[in-house]
Design an enzyme around this catalytic site. Structure first.
Site, mmCIF file in Angstrom:
data_model
loop_
_atom_site.group_PDB
_atom_site.id
_atom_site.type_symbol
_atom_site.label_atom_id
_atom_site.label_comp_id
_atom_site.label_asym_id
_atom_site.label_seq_id
_atom_site.Cartn_x
_atom_site.Cartn_y
_atom_site.Cartn_z
ATOM 1 N N ASP A 433 0.868 -1.182 0.000
ATOM 2 C CA ASP A 433 0.000 0.000 0.000
ATOM 3 C C ASP A 433 0.901 1.227 0.000
ATOM 4 O O ASP A 433 1.887 1.294 0.743
ATOM 5 C CB ASP A 433 -0.910 -0.004 1.234
ATOM 6 N N LEU A 434 0.586 2.206 -0.847
ATOM 7 C CA LEU A 434 1.392 3.417 -0.941
ATOM 8 C C LEU A 434 1.151 4.305 0.290
ATOM 9 O O LEU A 434 0.010 4.492 0.710
ATOM 10 C CB LEU A 434 1.056 4.190 -2.216
ATOM 11 N N ASP A 476 -4.853 2.146 -4.181
ATOM 12 C CA ASP A 476 -3.388 2.145 -4.218
ATOM 13 C C ASP A 476 -2.828 0.909 -3.542
ATOM 14 O O ASP A 476 -1.698 0.915 -3.061
ATOM 15 C CB ASP A 476 -2.853 3.412 -3.560
#
Length: 562
Positions: A433-434, A476
């Site tokens: 996950d960003l 994301d």
């Protein structure tokens, strides 16, 4: 007195009768089989339509369940006041038709945590809690209730999410349930998209036989129960197939394909009046009869020409005999006897020659047209193949990044476990996950955010082996499936490589962006009893641990027995 007949009309009648027999046989056969063929074609088409609709609804309900699971489970677990915050989910809620979320706890006042209170069930939240029909997730913590009216008297689907069955909230003493109001608009629009013939349509009912979507608006508004109809009764048993029944809505005998939505127990039927099929069969028979009559006419003309051709030699003999009777010189035999030229035979040969030339020219022209049409058809086939390949790619890949989607990820995870069992290796899952992607998206716009996600996907793909699979899970979030790894050291090295590549600056539209990622991962053996969804959830949980540690961090866990 003996009956005398002429040879030419006799031959013509004989040939005409020979041509008439197959024409009449074809006409009778068409009349007997046209309706049967129409029924068989409808069975296949309607059942296929019903199954396509159930598949679409199945995916819609499953997406709703995943959205609710993420919004209610993760956000409620991480909230400091144990109250969910839905800011980042509001657009998704409205898009998916979620109108209201109410939190009902034993001994506490009901709270509307999202949406308009007027979407509460008319019979009350407590009554809805007593009417669940089907679980829509494997954990049975998300249930779907019977279709009911809301306080605005609008038919609404209610979903029950049992918070206390969530592993992060298992310590909660009170019975905490979220009740979600879901609009039927998507189901109704899906039903309206099926419209064929004059009265062919689709109808969708819930697991108790109550109408969710139907062309008869009053049935839809009143939530009429049609469980007594034969196809509906079969759907409520979980069956799929084709049946005939009498429709009180259309007031006609119908034939319907029907199928069941696995996740909810709902039923989808695609009926059409039998009278339309009979009319279609009658039209087919009439078209066939017209073709048969034209064939008979052509055959009669051919028979007349053939009778004339066969009588020419006899006319030559009769003419010669009459000449002898008048004392005339005997006519020279035709060419095939002594090379003497006969006018009729010569004209016949000349006509045949000209006809042969015409046929040859027509054949060459026809072959040329066939070649051209074949080339056109081949181009169409190639184009359709490209379209089919594109459709298959879209069905299994994320549209923005080109990476595998969830469905393809699950299929490859199953295959990876099978290969690991054969090769005595291990399988690993990384959930990425960003960090702080939302501020970037909010500050620079979705176009920059999408461009960033595309570069992230490219860097992930470049970081892994060709035998591994990178998938975009949601937003994301990304998942990497590592096939046939030897141990945790391999997983850790690859995770570090991905983390390092993703932390490099991003140059987008002359702007330099810096963003990191959080990674969680698990290592499992082929003998693991975990389901594919549970494996992903385990990796997801470890990813959130990395986020809580400040991001740009890796947390890995081995689930392999040592």
């Amino acid at each position: 007195m003996k009956l005398q007949v002429k040879l030419r009309p006799t031959l013509f009648l004989a040939f005409a009768v020979v041509a008439l027999v197959p024409v009449l046989t074809l006409s009778i056969w068409l009349q007997n089989t046209a309706y049967t063929k129409a029924i068989e074609q409808v069975k296949e088409k309607h059942l296929l339509l019903a199954k396509h609709l159930t598949f679409t609804i199945d995916r819609y309900v499953l997406d709703i369940a995943h959205i609710l699971d993420t919004a209610l489970y993760e956000h409620a677990a991480l909230s400091s006041h144990n109250q969910p915050h839905f800011d980042e989910f509001m657009t998704l809620f409205y898009r998916m038709g979620i109108q209201m979320i109410a939190q009902v706890e034993t001994g506490a006042e009901t709270q509307i945590v999202f949406g308009d209170p007027r979407h509460q069930p008319k019979i009350g939240l407590e009554a809805i809690k007593q009417k669940p029909t089907n679980p829509i997730t494997q954990t049975n913590k998300t249930l779907i209730s019977q279709l009911s009216h809301n306080q605005n008297n609008i038919p609404t689907i209610y979903i029950l999410f049992n918070k206390t069955k969530d592993r992060l909230n298992s310590h909660t003493e009170n019975d905490s349930v979220y009740i979600i109001a879901l609009s039927t608009d998507f189901i109704i629009e899906l039903q309206k998209s099926i419209n064929f013939g004059i009265k062919g349509h689709a109808a969708i009912v819930d697991a108790s036989g109550y109408v969710i979507a139907h062309p008869k608006a009053e049935w839809q508004q009143s939530i009429k129960n049609i469980a007594t109809l034969k196809p509906v009764a079969e759907m409520l048993k979980g069956n799929s197939g084709v049946s005939q029944f009498y429709s009180p809505a259309i007031k006609a005998d119908m034939i319907s394909g029907y199928s069941t939505v696995k996740k909810t127990g709902w039923g989808v039927m695609v009926p059409q009046p039998m009278s339309e099929l009979k009319q279609e069969a009658r039209n087919s028979w009439l078209n066939g009869l017209i073709i048969a009559v034209l064939g008979l006419l052509i055959a009669s003309l051919i028979a007349l020409s053939l009778a004339n051709f066969l009588t020419l030699p006899i006319q030559f003999v009769l003419k010669s005999i009459k000449g002898l009777a008048r004392g005339e010189t005997t006519q020279t035999p035709p060419d095939f006897f002594r090379g003497v030229k006969i006018k009729e035979a010569d004209e016949l040969l000349q006509s045949f020659h000209k006809t042969a030339i015409n046929i040859h020219q027509a054949t060459e022209e026809l072959e040329s047209r066939v070649e051209e049409r074949t080339s056109e058809l081949q181009e169409e086939i190639n184009e359709r193949k490209k379209i089919e390949e594109k459709i298959r790619h879209i069905a299994t890949h994320d549209e923005l990044t080109g990476l595998a989607n969830r469905a393809l990820l699950i299929d490859r995870l199953k295959l990876s476990l099978s290969q690991a069992n054969r090769n005595k290796t291990l399988t690993a899952l990384l959930f990425l996950d960003l960090d702080k992607f939302k501020p970037v998206n909010d500050s620079y716009g979705h176009a920059i955010g999408d461009a960033l996600l595309q570069i992230v996907a490219q860097r992930i793909q470049e970081s892994i082996r060709t035998t591994d699979t990178a998938a975009r899970y949601a937003g994301d979030e990304f998942v990497v499936l590592l096939n046939e790894v030897a141990g945790m050291n391999d997983v850790n090295q690859l995770a570090k490589k991905i983390l390092s590549n993703l932390s490099q600056p991003y140059l987008i539209d002359n702007m330099t962006l810096n963003i990191s990622s959080s990674i969680g991962g698990i290592l499992v053996s082929a003998q693991s009893s975990l389901s594919q969804d549970t494996m992903i959830e385990q990796a997801d949980t470890l990813m959130y641990v990395s986020k809580e540690q400040g991001g740009n961090t890796i947390n890995l866990r081995s689930l392999v027995d040592t």
